[in-house]
Design a protein around this motif. Structure first.
Motif, mmCIF file in Angstrom:
data_model
loop_
_atom_site.group_PDB
_atom_site.id
_atom_site.type_symbol
_atom_site.label_atom_id
_atom_site.label_comp_id
_atom_site.label_asym_id
_atom_site.label_seq_id
_atom_site.Cartn_x
_atom_site.Cartn_y
_atom_site.Cartn_z
ATOM 1 N N VAL A 44 36.352 -82.105 -44.219
ATOM 2 C CA VAL A 44 36.474 -81.561 -42.868
ATOM 3 C C VAL A 44 36.454 -82.648 -41.791
ATOM 4 O O VAL A 44 37.241 -82.600 -40.839
ATOM 5 N N LEU A 45 35.582 -83.618 -41.916
ATOM 6 C CA LEU A 45 35.408 -84.629 -40.871
ATOM 7 C C LEU A 45 36.684 -85.423 -40.569
ATOM 8 O O LEU A 45 37.030 -85.585 -39.399
ATOM 9 N N LEU A 48 38.949 -83.233 -38.483
ATOM 10 C CA LEU A 48 38.466 -83.060 -37.116
ATOM 11 C C LEU A 48 38.721 -84.299 -36.266
ATOM 12 O O LEU A 48 39.131 -84.195 -35.109
ATOM 13 N N LEU A 52 41.097 -84.308 -33.026
ATOM 14 C CA LEU A 52 40.576 -84.738 -31.734
ATOM 15 C C LEU A 52 41.420 -85.878 -31.165
ATOM 16 O O LEU A 52 41.751 -85.879 -29.979
#
Length: 71
Positions: A44-45, A48, A52
């Motif tokens: 997930v990181l 993200l 962003l």
């Protein structure tokens, strides 16, 4: 894969997996609880961070485009 490797190589994880004399203090609960969380964060990181970054770059381009056209 990097997150899983880093988790597995940490002293804390090695201690829980029984990397001591005769496997004293071996606790597989750490694997059952922490490993799924490490995998989820490792998946997930990066998404993200990429999202962003894309959002910030899009906002910057939109802001610059408006000032050049209307300014």
């Amino acid at each position: 894969m990097g997150a899983v490797w880093l988790w597995g190589a940490s002293d804390r994880t090695q201690r829980h997996l029984g990397n001591k004399f005769e496997n004293n203090g071996q606790d597989f609960g750490a694997v059952l609880v922490e490993l799924p969380l490490v995998v989820i964060v490792g998946v997930v990181l990066p998404g993200l961070v990429w999202g962003l970054g894309a959002w910030v770059l899009t906002r910057r381009e939109r802001g610059r485009g408006r000032s050049e056209v209307h300014g």
